[in-house]
Design a protein around this motif. Structure first.
Motif, PDB file in Angstrom:
ATOM      1  N   ALA A   1      61.887 -33.565  99.759  1.00 48.18           N
ATOM      2  CA  ALA A   1      62.865 -33.180 100.787  1.00 48.18           C
ATOM      3  C   ALA A   1      62.801 -31.672 101.044  1.00 48.18           C
ATOM      4  N   ALA A   2      62.584 -30.898 100.004  1.00 48.70           N
ATOM      5  CA  ALA A   2      62.467 -29.446 100.164  1.00 48.70           C
ATOM      6  C   ALA A   2      61.229 -29.100 100.987  1.00 48.70           C
ATOM      7  N   GLU A   3      60.127 -29.791 100.741  1.00 49.58           N
ATOM      8  CA  GLU A   3      58.905 -29.569 101.518  1.00 49.58           C
ATOM      9  C   GLU A   3      59.137 -29.907 102.990  1.00 49.58           C
ATOM     10  N   ALA A   4      59.781 -31.032 103.256  1.00 50.02           N
ATOM     11  CA  ALA A   4      60.065 -31.434 104.634  1.00 50.02           C
ATOM     12  C   ALA A   4      60.984 -30.422 105.327  1.00 50.02           C
ATOM     13  N   GLU A   5      61.974 -29.925 104.590  1.00 54.54           N
ATOM     14  CA  GLU A   5      62.894 -28.933 105.156  1.00 54.54           C
ATOM     15  C   GLU A   5      62.146 -27.645 105.508  1.00 54.54           C
ATOM     16  N   LEU A   6      61.242 -27.218 104.636  1.00 54.64           N
ATOM     17  CA  LEU A   6      60.448 -26.014 104.903  1.00 54.64           C
ATOM     18  C   LEU A   6      59.604 -26.189 106.153  1.00 54.64           C
ATOM     19  N   LEU A   7      58.940 -27.321 106.283  1.00 53.05           N
ATOM     20  CA  LEU A   7      58.105 -27.560 107.467  1.00 53.05           C
ATOM     21  C   LEU A   7      58.941 -27.621 108.741  1.00 53.05           C
ATOM     22  N   LYS A   8      60.160 -28.147 108.651  1.00 53.24           N
ATOM     23  CA  LYS A   8      61.051 -28.176 109.820  1.00 53.24           C
ATOM     24  C   LYS A   8      61.487 -26.760 110.196  1.00 53.24           C
ATOM     25  N   LEU A   9      61.846 -25.949 109.207  1.00 60.50           N
ATOM     26  CA  LEU A   9      62.229 -24.558 109.478  1.00 60.50           C
ATOM     27  C   LEU A   9      61.077 -23.761 110.088  1.00 60.50           C
ATOM     28  N   ALA A  10      59.863 -24.072 109.680  1.00 60.58           N
ATOM     29  CA  ALA A  10      58.693 -23.333 110.160  1.00 60.58           C
ATOM     30  C   ALA A  10      58.455 -23.514 111.651  1.00 60.58           C
TER      31      ALA A  10
ATOM     32  N   TYR B   1      41.536 -14.593 101.489  1.00 64.23           N
ATOM     33  CA  TYR B   1      42.056 -14.887 100.157  1.00 64.23           C
ATOM     34  C   TYR B   1      43.581 -14.792 100.166  1.00 64.23           C
ATOM     35  N   ILE B   2      44.253 -15.743  99.525  1.00 61.24           N
ATOM     36  CA  ILE B   2      45.711 -15.712  99.392  1.00 61.24           C
ATOM     37  C   ILE B   2      46.029 -15.531  97.912  1.00 61.24           C
ATOM     38  N   SER B   3      46.742 -14.487  97.589  1.00 59.17           N
ATOM     39  CA  SER B   3      47.071 -14.166  96.207  1.00 59.17           C
ATOM     40  C   SER B   3      48.480 -14.645  95.880  1.00 59.17           C
ATOM     41  N   ILE B   4      48.588 -15.640  94.993  1.00 63.70           N
ATOM     42  CA  ILE B   4      49.904 -16.125  94.570  1.00 63.70           C
ATOM     43  C   ILE B   4      50.346 -15.323  93.348  1.00 63.70           C
ATOM     44  N   PRO B   5      51.623 -15.349  92.994  1.00 59.59           N
ATOM     45  CA  PRO B   5      52.128 -14.517  91.890  1.00 59.59           C
ATOM     46  C   PRO B   5      51.477 -14.840  90.538  1.00 59.59           C
ATOM     47  N   ASN B   6      51.544 -13.873  89.642  1.00 63.41           N
ATOM     48  CA  ASN B   6      51.044 -14.048  88.273  1.00 63.41           C
ATOM     49  C   ASN B   6      51.870 -15.105  87.534  1.00 63.41           C
ATOM     50  N   HIS B   7      51.292 -15.633  86.478  1.00 65.25           N
ATOM     51  CA  HIS B   7      51.950 -16.602  85.593  1.00 65.25           C
ATOM     52  C   HIS B   7      52.385 -17.852  86.356  1.00 65.25           C
ATOM     53  N   THR B   8      51.545 -18.287  87.278  1.00 68.49           N
ATOM     54  CA  THR B   8      51.837 -19.500  88.030  1.00 68.49           C
ATOM     55  C   THR B   8      50.717 -20.507  87.825  1.00 68.49           C
ATOM     56  N   GLU B   9      51.057 -21.753  88.046  1.00 69.05           N
ATOM     57  CA  GLU B   9      50.076 -22.830  87.995  1.00 69.05           C
ATOM     58  C   GLU B   9      50.004 -23.454  89.378  1.00 69.05           C
ATOM     59  N   LEU B  10      48.856 -23.340  89.995  1.00 72.03           N
ATOM     60  CA  LEU B  10      48.649 -23.912  91.322  1.00 72.03           C
ATOM     61  C   LEU B  10      48.574 -25.424  91.195  1.00 72.03           C
ATOM     62  N   LEU B  11      49.439 -26.132  91.940  1.00 68.29           N
ATOM     63  CA  LEU B  11      49.442 -27.597  91.908  1.00 68.29           C
ATOM     64  C   LEU B  11      48.546 -28.176  92.993  1.00 68.29           C
ATOM     65  N   TRP B  12      48.674 -27.664  94.221  1.00 73.28           N
ATOM     66  CA  TRP B  12      47.806 -28.096  95.297  1.00 73.28           C
ATOM     67  C   TRP B  12      47.922 -27.164  96.501  1.00 73.28           C
ATOM     68  N   ARG B  13      46.944 -27.282  97.381  1.00 76.79           N
ATOM     69  CA  ARG B  13      46.913 -26.581  98.667  1.00 76.79           C
ATOM     70  C   ARG B  13      46.491 -27.611  99.702  1.00 76.79           C
ATOM     71  N   LYS B  14      47.140 -27.565 100.869  1.00 77.83           N
ATOM     72  CA  LYS B  14      46.722 -28.491 101.917  1.00 77.83           C
ATOM     73  C   LYS B  14      46.981 -27.864 103.281  1.00 77.83           C
ATOM     74  N   PRO B  15      46.122 -28.169 104.259  1.00 82.74           N
ATOM     75  CA  PRO B  15      46.343 -27.670 105.617  1.00 82.74           C
ATOM     76  C   PRO B  15      47.498 -28.424 106.271  1.00 82.74           C
ATOM     77  N   VAL B  16      48.273 -27.718 107.065  1.00 84.77           N
ATOM     78  CA  VAL B  16      49.392 -28.344 107.779  1.00 84.77           C
ATOM     79  C   VAL B  16      49.408 -27.849 109.223  1.00 84.77           C
ATOM     80  N   PRO B  17      49.416 -28.773 110.172  1.00 85.82           N
ATOM     81  CA  PRO B  17      49.541 -28.364 111.573  1.00 85.82           C
ATOM     82  C   PRO B  17      51.020 -28.132 111.909  1.00 85.82           C
ATOM     83  N   THR B  18      51.314 -27.037 112.567  1.00 84.94           N
ATOM     84  CA  THR B  18      52.678 -26.730 113.005  1.00 84.94           C
ATOM     85  C   THR B  18      52.604 -26.118 114.397  1.00 84.94           C
ATOM     86  N   PRO B  19      53.734 -25.947 115.066  1.00 79.88           N
ATOM     87  CA  PRO B  19      53.714 -25.353 116.407  1.00 79.88           C
ATOM     88  C   PRO B  19      53.115 -23.940 116.443  1.00 79.88           C
TER      89      PRO B  19
END
Length: 163
Positions: A147-156, A73-91
């Motif tokens: 662009a922010a999502e792409a930057e995060l995946l690159k940093l990861a 289980y992954i617990s996200i912060p209170n008072h949030t609205e989950l938009l989506w979840r998706k699997p991502v392959p990374t190194p």
């Protein structure tokens, strides 16, 4: 009178020692995640994000976190609205990218802010331990969320995760 004070002080000391020992035993029994860090630059010496600090880089405010929960289980912060979840392959392995918005509570509303969590889960040390989740939290500062999502995946790609 002195005997009564001595007995009170002795009883208080014993309670503090036993209570502190119980708290220490409780804290030590939890599965404590190992340290994970994120390399922020290719320069030498390298800059790392580690621990409780946060850093702003381009369109993102980055921080690291971890949690120990049962059943993956992954617990996200209170008072949030989950938009989506998706699997991502990374190194580092198969991860999960979560996008949510946080807008404050009903009592204290705030402007909506978009967040991404890139999560990796590792099993605990034994079968009875909770699943350990390591995540990069990325608060989007600009308007270009893709662009922010792409930057995060690159940093990861340079994220050092235990296990």
């Amino acid at each position: 009178m002195r005997v009564k004070i001595r007995k009170t002080v002795l009883a208080t000391a014993i309670c503090l020692v036993l209570g502190g020992g119980a708290l220490y035993g409780f804290a030590a029994s939890d599965s404590v995640p190992a340290v994970h860090r994120l390399r922020l630059s290719e320069d030498e010496p390298a800059r790392y994000l580690q621990g409780l600090e946060s850093v702003t880089q381009d369109q993102l405010e980055l921080s690291l976190g971890d949690q120990s929960r049962p059943s993956k289980y992954i617990s996200i912060p209170n008072h949030t609205e989950l938009l989506w979840r998706k699997p991502v392959p990374t190194p580092a392995g198969e991860g999960e990218l979560i996008k949510f918005v946080q807008g404050g509570s009903a009592v204290y509303p705030a402007p909506e802010v978009t967040y991404y969590w890139l999560c990796y889960q590792r099993p605990g040390q034994s079968d009875s331990d909770n699943t350990l989740t390591y995540y990069i939290e990325a608060k989007v500062l600009g308007q270009d969320e893709e662009a922010a999502e792409a930057e995060l995946l690159k940093l990861a790609e340079d994220w050092e995760i235990p296990g």
